[in-house]
Design a protein around this motif. Sequence first.
Motif, PDB file in Angstrom:
ATOM      1  N   ARG A  46      36.633  51.440  31.612  1.00 39.32           N
ATOM      2  CA  ARG A  46      37.729  52.383  31.828  1.00 39.32           C
ATOM      3  C   ARG A  46      38.184  52.402  33.284  1.00 39.32           C
ATOM      4  O   ARG A  46      39.381  52.545  33.561  1.00 39.32           O
ATOM      5  CB  ARG A  46      37.305  53.778  31.392  1.00 39.32           C
ATOM      6  N   HIS A  47      37.247  52.277  34.227  1.00 36.23           N
ATOM      7  CA  HIS A  47      37.600  52.367  35.634  1.00 36.23           C
ATOM      8  C   HIS A  47      37.671  50.992  36.303  1.00 36.23           C
ATOM      9  O   HIS A  47      38.690  50.644  36.906  1.00 36.23           O
ATOM     10  CB  HIS A  47      36.587  53.262  36.370  1.00 36.23           C
ATOM     11  N   ARG A  71      40.148  48.257  34.487  1.00 33.70           N
ATOM     12  CA  ARG A  71      41.573  48.580  34.637  1.00 33.70           C
ATOM     13  C   ARG A  71      42.124  48.058  35.958  1.00 33.70           C
ATOM     14  O   ARG A  71      43.233  47.526  36.025  1.00 33.70           O
ATOM     15  CB  ARG A  71      41.769  50.090  34.543  1.00 33.70           C
ATOM     16  N   ASN A  72      41.347  48.202  37.019  1.00 29.72           N
ATOM     17  CA  ASN A  72      41.796  47.717  38.324  1.00 29.72           C
ATOM     18  C   ASN A  72      41.586  46.213  38.476  1.00 29.72           C
ATOM     19  O   ASN A  72      42.339  45.549  39.195  1.00 29.72           O
ATOM     20  CB  ASN A  72      41.052  48.456  39.437  1.00 29.72           C
ATOM     21  N   ALA A 129      52.235  48.723  36.318  1.00 31.58           N
ATOM     22  CA  ALA A 129      50.792  48.986  36.274  1.00 31.58           C
ATOM     23  C   ALA A 129      50.297  49.646  37.543  1.00 31.58           C
ATOM     24  O   ALA A 129      49.356  50.444  37.511  1.00 31.58           O
ATOM     25  CB  ALA A 129      50.034  47.661  36.034  1.00 31.58           C
TER      26      ALA A 129
END
Length: 318
Positions: free
Chosen positions: A233-234, A237-238, A311
């Motif tokens: 999730r963290h 995503r990046n 994004a």
Amino acid sequence: MGTYLTKRIIYMIVILFAASFLIFSLYALTPGDFISSNIKLSPERKAELREIYGLSKPLLERYGIWMNNVFHGDFGFSLAQQQPVLKLFNQYIWNSFLLAVVSTFLTWVIAVIIGVVSAYKQYSWFDTIVMVAIFAAMSIPSFFIGLFLIKILAVDLKWLPPGGMLTTGSNATGWAYIKEVIHHMTLPVIVMTLLGVGSLTRYFRSNMIDVIKQDYIRTARAKGLKEDKVLFRHALRNALLPAITLVGFELPALFGGSIIIEKIFNWPGIGQLYMQSFSLRDYPLLMGFTMLLAILTVIGTLLSDVLYHIADPRVRLH
């Protein structure tokens, strides 16, 4: 955003004009063509056909005629196939698109999962095996992998058909037709996925390694979040943000990346037609296909820039 898109569209038009002239000039100035290399034609008939198709006119005049036809949706006439180029594209390009979309989807899914796990378990036995497999896949030629899997899976084990899109003489329709196509496309999809997953996995792995060392990842772990949420999730995503730039190359690759694979597996796609056109010196078709790839490349580049801004709003488009 509106100003940026206007400027980029103008740049795209200029680039496509330059690319079209370069593409046309390279093929037009290449010695020999379908007519001159056809030994069945007499010299008189060759001269007549060159006049009919305008091949005896000056280069710039021929280019102007070709571009005028392109603006009207006419990419030329295939001398070898005796059909309009766009009609041939419509017959073959969707078969290539089917292979490319399925293999691209599987490649990205597998690369993301393996890249994340490999980065999380850096220097472990799993990471070592992944890195060895990646370099092995990147160093082995595509035709060798294709022929090797045909030998094992099609000839020896007889699990999959060795080539084609349908069984010879098949009259299947409906679900039977779909199942037969899936059965025949499995082997080329496996090969295309193996060829693409190596470099992409390495890309995601390196991005994930950089991201999981950031302070906000340590903060997320300190808050007691589960490791899978921290990673997917963290961190992921990046880590996916730089991969958006690859979208610009994926669009033309949907049609131009499987040329050798289609030839090996006798898949009736645009790559197979492109290879045949080379041997026949069918330059109108070759020019049309190369121009199509150029158009898809500039569109894909613009799309990747816009998606990156969506994004990550911190990225400014000028």
